[in-house]
Scaffold this motif. Sequence first.
Motif, PDB file in Angstrom:
ATOM      1  N   SER A  61     -20.691  35.221  46.525  1.00 34.62           N
ATOM      2  CA  SER A  61     -20.022  33.992  46.099  1.00 34.62           C
ATOM      3  C   SER A  61     -18.882  34.295  45.133  1.00 34.62           C
ATOM      4  O   SER A  61     -19.006  35.163  44.256  1.00 34.62           O
ATOM      5  N   PRO A  62     -17.759  33.584  45.261  1.00 38.05           N
ATOM      6  CA  PRO A  62     -16.641  33.800  44.329  1.00 38.05           C
ATOM      7  C   PRO A  62     -16.951  33.354  42.904  1.00 38.05           C
ATOM      8  O   PRO A  62     -16.205  33.672  41.985  1.00 38.05           O
ATOM      9  N   ASN A 226      -7.778  26.204  38.868  1.00 39.83           N
ATOM     10  CA  ASN A 226      -7.419  27.600  39.096  1.00 39.83           C
ATOM     11  C   ASN A 226      -7.997  28.037  40.439  1.00 39.83           C
ATOM     12  O   ASN A 226      -8.232  27.180  41.298  1.00 39.83           O
ATOM     13  N   SER A 227      -8.276  29.307  40.605  1.00 34.87           N
ATOM     14  CA  SER A 227      -8.703  29.792  41.921  1.00 34.87           C
ATOM     15  C   SER A 227     -10.125  29.371  42.280  1.00 34.87           C
ATOM     16  O   SER A 227     -10.498  29.445  43.457  1.00 34.87           O
ATOM     17  N   VAL A 228     -10.925  28.929  41.321  1.00 35.56           N
ATOM     18  CA  VAL A 228     -12.316  28.586  41.630  1.00 35.56           C
ATOM     19  C   VAL A 228     -12.635  27.103  41.467  1.00 35.56           C
ATOM     20  O   VAL A 228     -13.659  26.637  41.965  1.00 35.56           O
ATOM     21  N   TYR A 229     -11.783  26.347  40.786  1.00 34.31           N
ATOM     22  CA  TYR A 229     -12.078  24.923  40.640  1.00 34.31           C
ATOM     23  C   TYR A 229     -10.790  24.106  40.653  1.00 34.31           C
ATOM     24  O   TYR A 229      -9.694  24.613  40.396  1.00 34.31           O
ATOM     25  N   GLU A 257     -15.575  26.068  43.953  1.00 32.96           N
ATOM     26  CA  GLU A 257     -15.799  26.944  45.098  1.00 32.96           C
ATOM     27  C   GLU A 257     -17.289  27.239  45.287  1.00 32.96           C
ATOM     28  O   GLU A 257     -17.983  27.588  44.327  1.00 32.96           O
ATOM     29  N   ASP A 258     -17.764  27.086  46.516  1.00 29.81           N
ATOM     30  CA  ASP A 258     -19.125  27.450  46.875  1.00 29.81           C
ATOM     31  C   ASP A 258     -20.180  26.678  46.083  1.00 29.81           C
ATOM     32  O   ASP A 258     -21.279  27.173  45.856  1.00 29.81           O
ATOM     33  N   ALA A 259     -19.819  25.439  45.642  1.00 25.51           N
ATOM     34  CA  ALA A 259     -20.796  24.703  44.849  1.00 25.51           C
ATOM     35  C   ALA A 259     -20.658  23.194  44.973  1.00 25.51           C
ATOM     36  O   ALA A 259     -21.586  22.514  45.403  1.00 25.51           O
TER      37      ALA A 259
END
Length: 369
Positions: A61-62, A226-229, A257-259
């Motif tokens: 996961s990222p 950003n890159s994840v949220y 991401e992934d969540a």
Amino acid sequence: MKRGYQDSPSTSLGPPQSRARNNPGGDSQFLEDESMKIFARKVADHYSARTNQTLEEREASPIIHLKKLNNWIKSVLIQLYTRQGDAVLDLACGKGGDLIKWDKAKVGYYVGIDIAEGSIEDCRTRYNGDAAHHMHRKKFTFPARLMSGDCYEVTLDRVLAEDAPFDVCSCQFALHYSWSTKARARRALANVSALLRPGGTFIGTMPDANVIIKKLREAEGLAFGNSVYSIHFDEEFSEKKFKSSSPFDIKYKFHLEDAVDCPEWIVPFHVFKSLAEEYDLELVFVKNFHEFVHEYMKKPVFVELMCRLGALGDGNQDRSTLSPDEWEAAYLYLAYVLRKRGQPDRTEINGKRDRGLMHISKEDIMYVR
């Protein structure tokens, strides 16, 4: 919107390295329209649709280190505020991701409730030890009950009359879903207060409204991330101003991401604290995740726990840690602890656990509407 507590540590530091009024105002306070129930159902469907990940998928996961950090924070809260033999009410328990934490705390009884039927079924499977990623785990040591229902709409004290009072109530990354209306927010707190014993503890985590609004006002438009949220507000908030007279239904779209990928609601903490006091719930502390990490990483026992969970690597060969983007995402959250007013009385606790089961079948799940 005024702040309810002091600012948290700056994100520039980067990731770290290795009185009883159970129903004030009457039941009219809990009436709501159908549109908010539809939103609640959408959130439930989102979480029900998420599948359990294999260990390999989880590690890929990222946001794996953010997930591990979240687990560390929840573990610290549970270790700090749970005693052996405690009866626990887990609101919005999801797929049972915290069951192992409660087992390690040696609790005596557990009741989990979640609006998402699919999540409760996964929780049942996990509790029974039938989940593929838990096949080699020993049985849990505490009896449990599982329920499916909207704990921000249903009056739980009637449903759980034979199970209460509870020593600890937990609501992890979920209380903000009650903030779509004042009615739902009141129902959530009324349920917590009615089911906790005097002196009982309410622990939880949720988005930090101060940080989110600050970032919104610093952004050029109505979106940031950003890159994840990513967080996006609708045009109705184009002026980036929020009336103190309207602290509910401040909705935004949140993607992690992934969540997570669903609507969420701002919870102004000073309003949350004030409303909780109406239900005899007094604030013990509130800390942004950054502040929480910096404070409890000073304690060797929690440093060791952090190494075991691996959010910052294991301190030896494993040097992996949160990325700067994950650390920024962690800044979006806070941890809180409240205590119910009154003198602690544990005399009622041990005699009401015969409803719990050590193995839960599909038919044992209670559906509350």
